[in-house]
Design a protein around this motif. Structure first.
Motif, mmCIF file in Angstrom:
data_model
loop_
_atom_site.group_PDB
_atom_site.id
_atom_site.type_symbol
_atom_site.label_atom_id
_atom_site.label_comp_id
_atom_site.label_asym_id
_atom_site.label_seq_id
_atom_site.Cartn_x
_atom_site.Cartn_y
_atom_site.Cartn_z
ATOM 1 N N ALA A 271 0.839 -1.191 0.000
ATOM 2 C CA ALA A 271 0.000 0.000 0.000
ATOM 3 C C ALA A 271 0.884 1.255 0.000
ATOM 4 O O ALA A 271 2.116 1.171 -0.020
ATOM 5 C CB ALA A 271 -0.918 -0.011 1.216
ATOM 6 N N LYS A 272 0.250 2.421 0.039
ATOM 7 C CA LYS A 272 1.014 3.663 0.084
ATOM 8 C C LYS A 272 1.769 3.777 1.410
ATOM 9 O O LYS A 272 1.353 3.197 2.420
ATOM 10 C CB LYS A 272 0.074 4.852 -0.091
ATOM 11 N N PRO A 273 2.870 4.518 1.437
ATOM 12 C CA PRO A 273 3.669 4.619 2.667
ATOM 13 C C PRO A 273 2.875 5.150 3.865
ATOM 14 O O PRO A 273 3.165 4.781 5.003
ATOM 15 C CB PRO A 273 4.794 5.587 2.268
ATOM 16 N N ASP A 274 1.893 6.002 3.607
ATOM 17 C CA ASP A 274 1.099 6.566 4.701
ATOM 18 C C ASP A 274 -0.250 5.861 4.839
ATOM 19 O O ASP A 274 -1.234 6.451 5.281
ATOM 20 C CB ASP A 274 0.873 8.062 4.493
ATOM 21 N N VAL A 275 -0.278 4.591 4.478
ATOM 22 C CA VAL A 275 -1.522 3.819 4.524
ATOM 23 C C VAL A 275 -2.133 3.844 5.927
ATOM 24 O O VAL A 275 -1.432 3.902 6.933
ATOM 25 C CB VAL A 275 -1.275 2.355 4.083
ATOM 26 N N THR A 276 -3.443 3.814 5.986
ATOM 27 C CA THR A 276 -4.182 3.748 7.240
ATOM 28 C C THR A 276 -4.821 2.373 7.348
ATOM 29 O O THR A 276 -5.497 1.924 6.414
ATOM 30 C CB THR A 276 -5.278 4.833 7.284
#
Length: 321
Positions: A271-276
């Motif tokens: 996922a994206k580095p700042d995934v939640t």
């Protein structure tokens, strides 16, 4: 897109008297209204501001399914708004002895100002709403869980700053959570991908309805069978237990069928580095999610759980005031 804060004007009651059975019954504008109202109520509580717009109102809370978050958040919420909550175990009502749902709806309408019901059958909730003259709120059925997802939207908006251009991936069983998440994503114009084993896909009719809603709101709905495909470049990764309430006898089989669908650190790296990371709880660490993920820096599960209180207070204010 957003709704201006003047929509919170107490003289405007756009949802007064409405039922809340499924998110598909609400427009994007109406959901934004509820989210801004939830944010406002959360700030009031955090600042110690006593706000009691439901003083003198009574909410009946019918439970066929046991609960932690649903009961406590609704009961605390109606109290904080100045009203009273009545816990009604279905076995203690004449419903449990065969009374017609329509008769119960009419009786409750004479006593209460609103009803929240947590049960198995969506048809029961629909019949209750059709025969009641007071708002009926779906606290959970086997088909939908709209209250949880309203809180989820509030959480995503808090963490990401907006619901625009959000890609959400769901990994696991195609259950009531997936159905409500699909509707929410479709209405709010988000991209949503559910990854499930082939025999555990979401209900086909619900998926089709979500796809149609997505078409008119610039959203996107997909169902795949590879968790890696779903999670790739996702802003939000969501999961739920593999065996929901009432499916305990299937636990062993489901553990085998869901092999490869655990959300662990390796999967989250796609996922994206700042995934939640999100989970509606209760969670089974070591099954659908590893402890390092749910207790890690990307997880917002307890913020998400708290927002049940604020989102549901917004619902009660909007529908019952």
């Amino acid at each position: 897109m957003g709704v201006k804060l003047e929509y919170l004007n107490v003289n405007k009651k756009p949802l007064k008297g409405r039922d809340f059975l499924t998110l598909a019954d609400y427009t994007q504008e109406e959901i934004y209204y509820l989210l801004y109202l939830a944010d406002d109520l959360k700030r009031k509580k955090q600042n110690g501001y006593v706000y009691e717009p439901l003083k003198g109102k009574t909410l009946g809370m019918i439970f066929e399914k046991s609960s932690t978050r649903t009961r406590i958040s609704f009961e605390a919420g109606i109290y904080q708004l100045g009203g009273t909550g009545l816990f009604l175990n279905a076995n203690d009502l004449q419903l449990g002895r065969g009374e017609e749902v329509s008769d119960t709806a009419k009786i409750l309408s004479g006593y209460l100002d609103g009803v929240m019901i947590r049960t198995y059958s969506q048809e029961m909730v629909t019949e209750l709403a059709e025969n009641a003259t007071i708002p009926v709120i779906n606290g959970l059925t086997d088909l939908y869980h709209p209250c949880q997802v309203l809180a989820d939207l509030q959480t995503i908006k808090e963490v990401k700053g907006s619901l625009e251009n959000i890609k959400m991936a769901y990994i696991g069983d195609g259950n009531n959570m997936v159905h409500s998440l699909m509707f929410a994503a479709a209405i709010m114009g988000m991209e949503f991908t559910a990854a499930t084993p082939p025999e555990y896909e979401p209900d086909a009719a619900v998926t089709e309805k979500a796809e149609k809603l997505a078409e008119v709101n610039n959203g996107k709905i997909q169902v795949v069978h590879d968790p890696a495909d779903a999670v790739h470049e996702a802003d939000v990764v969501y999961t739920d237990v593999w065996a929901s309430m009432g499916q305990e006898a299937e636990q062993a089989k489901r553990e085998q069928d869901f092999a490869g669908f655990q959300v662990d650190g390796k999967l989250l790296e796609l996922a994206k580095p700042d995934v939640t990371f999100m989970h509606c709880l209760p969670a089974h660490r070591g099954e659908e999610v590893t402890a390092d993920v749910i207790d890690g820096k990307h997880s917002v599960v307890f913020q998400q759980a708290e927002n049940r209180l604020h989102a549901q207070k917004a619902l009660m204010v909007a529908l019952m005031r």
